[in-house]
Write a protein that holds these residues in place. Structure first.
Motif, PDB file in Angstrom:
ATOM      1  N   ALA A  18       0.832  -1.205   0.000  1.00  0.00           N
ATOM      2  CA  ALA A  18       0.000   0.000   0.000  1.00  0.00           C
ATOM      3  C   ALA A  18       0.866   1.254   0.000  1.00  0.00           C
ATOM      4  N   LEU A  19       1.932   1.257   0.782  1.00  0.00           N
ATOM      5  CA  LEU A  19       2.837   2.407   0.808  1.00  0.00           C
ATOM      6  C   LEU A  19       3.521   2.585  -0.545  1.00  0.00           C
ATOM      7  N   ALA A  20       3.898   1.496  -1.168  1.00  0.00           N
ATOM      8  CA  ALA A  20       4.522   1.586  -2.493  1.00  0.00           C
ATOM      9  C   ALA A  20       3.535   2.149  -3.516  1.00  0.00           C
ATOM     10  N   ALA A  21       2.271   1.764  -3.400  1.00  0.00           N
ATOM     11  CA  ALA A  21       1.261   2.200  -4.360  1.00  0.00           C
ATOM     12  C   ALA A  21       1.024   3.699  -4.319  1.00  0.00           C
ATOM     13  N   VAL A  22       1.287   4.323  -3.158  1.00  0.00           N
ATOM     14  CA  VAL A  22       1.086   5.772  -3.045  1.00  0.00           C
ATOM     15  C   VAL A  22       2.410   6.535  -3.063  1.00  0.00           C
ATOM     16  N   GLY A  23       3.512   5.826  -3.332  1.00  0.00           N
ATOM     17  CA  GLY A  23       4.800   6.501  -3.435  1.00  0.00           C
ATOM     18  C   GLY A  23       5.470   6.819  -2.126  1.00  0.00           C
ATOM     19  N   LEU A  24       5.206   6.029  -1.086  1.00  0.00           N
ATOM     20  CA  LEU A  24       5.802   6.298   0.231  1.00  0.00           C
ATOM     21  C   LEU A  24       6.740   5.190   0.697  1.00  0.00           C
ATOM     22  N   ALA A  42      -3.140   5.358   1.475  1.00  0.00           N
ATOM     23  CA  ALA A  42      -2.610   4.013   1.685  1.00  0.00           C
ATOM     24  C   ALA A  42      -3.463   3.251   2.691  1.00  0.00           C
ATOM     25  N   ARG A  43      -3.910   3.932   3.731  1.00  0.00           N
ATOM     26  CA  ARG A  43      -4.771   3.273   4.719  1.00  0.00           C
ATOM     27  C   ARG A  43      -6.099   2.855   4.085  1.00  0.00           C
ATOM     28  N   VAL A  44      -6.667   3.713   3.238  1.00  0.00           N
ATOM     29  CA  VAL A  44      -7.905   3.365   2.540  1.00  0.00           C
ATOM     30  C   VAL A  44      -7.682   2.152   1.632  1.00  0.00           C
TER      31      VAL A  44
END
Length: 252
Positions: free
Chosen positions: A117-123, A145-147
């Motif tokens: 999830a973090l990778a998907a939002v660039g974090l 990312a939490r969503v």
């Protein structure tokens, strides 16, 4: 097709002072709906009612066959206590609480899901940062990312693109479009009318009550936007609490 979300003469507010009056309408499964209106129009109150934080003063909000675990809520960043000493990784992991329980532990599968999830939002690489060190755009990526982790059928986004840079807005809008393509139901409170016109097929224009609801091009007319401003400006916050079944006047 049964509605994903129904408002039946819903009035929402605080201490008997309605912030949203007598709202009726339906949201179809898979809809991509923008909620717009002036400051103080009741958008955030409506969202809090949908997710159960605020109970209706009158009327009913129905979510069909959805379980509470199938509704994801992204609040405004102002509602997040950024001084709380929690890491980005652990904050995003709260998106799994409804699946694992508060004390469910963090196994390898859960940790892998958080990392994705973090990778998907660039974090990626921000896992150990505390949330108070993040910029506005990074904070919003973290909330998205939490969503993502919640894997919800109904997603409610309160000002998801407010006060962030264009690159972050574009990246997060791509996620919203992905959810829409997956037939998830997405509601977003927004201020940028150009963005709404370009990307949201349906719009509810709110000003304590419904001004217009339907196809975006038919809702966002100059006349309707003027009426929304007039209705919000005419509202008297110092007035005595009104009866929930009292239909609000549109007179100035």
């Amino acid at each position: 097709m049964a509605a994903q979300l129904q408002f039946r003469d819903v009035t929402l507010g605080y201490d008997r002072h309605p912030a949203v009056h007598h709202l009726d309408g339906e949201v179809a499964p898979g809809a991509l709906l923008a909620i717009v209106g002036p400051n103080g129009a009741g958008k955030s109150t409506l969202f809090r009612g949908i997710v159960g934080i605020v109970k209706p003063l009158a009327g009913t909000i129905l979510t069909g066959d959805l379980d509470v675990r199938e509704i994801a809520y992204l609040p405004q960043t102002l509602d997040i206590d950024r001084s709380f000493p929690i890491s980005v990784f652990d904050f995003v992991g709260t998106g799994l609480w409804r699946q694992t329980g508060f004390f469910g532990g963090m196994g390898k599968d859960a940790r892998d899901r958080i990392a994705r999830a973090l990778a998907a939002v660039g974090l990626s690489g921000f896992e150990n940062r505390t949330i108070g060190t993040l910029s506005g755009g990074q904070m919003q990526r973290m909330l998205f990312a939490r969503v993502l982790l919640q894997d919800a059928r109904l997603i409610v986004l309160d000002e998801p693109f407010n006060a962030i840079d264009a690159k972050t807005s574009a990246d997060l809008l791509a996620l919203v479009q992905r959810w829409h393509a997956e037939q998830r139901t997405v509601l977003a409170a927004l201020h940028d009318m150009d963005l709404v016109r370009a990307h949201f097929p349906e719009t509810l224009l709110l000003a304590r009550g419904e001004v217009a609801w339907g196809t975006t091009s038919e809702v966002l007319t100059a006349e309707n936007l003027k009426e929304a401003r007039r209705m919000c400006e005419a509202f008297d916050d110092s007035a005595a609490a009104c009866a929930a079944d009292e239909v609000p006047s549109r007179a100035a």
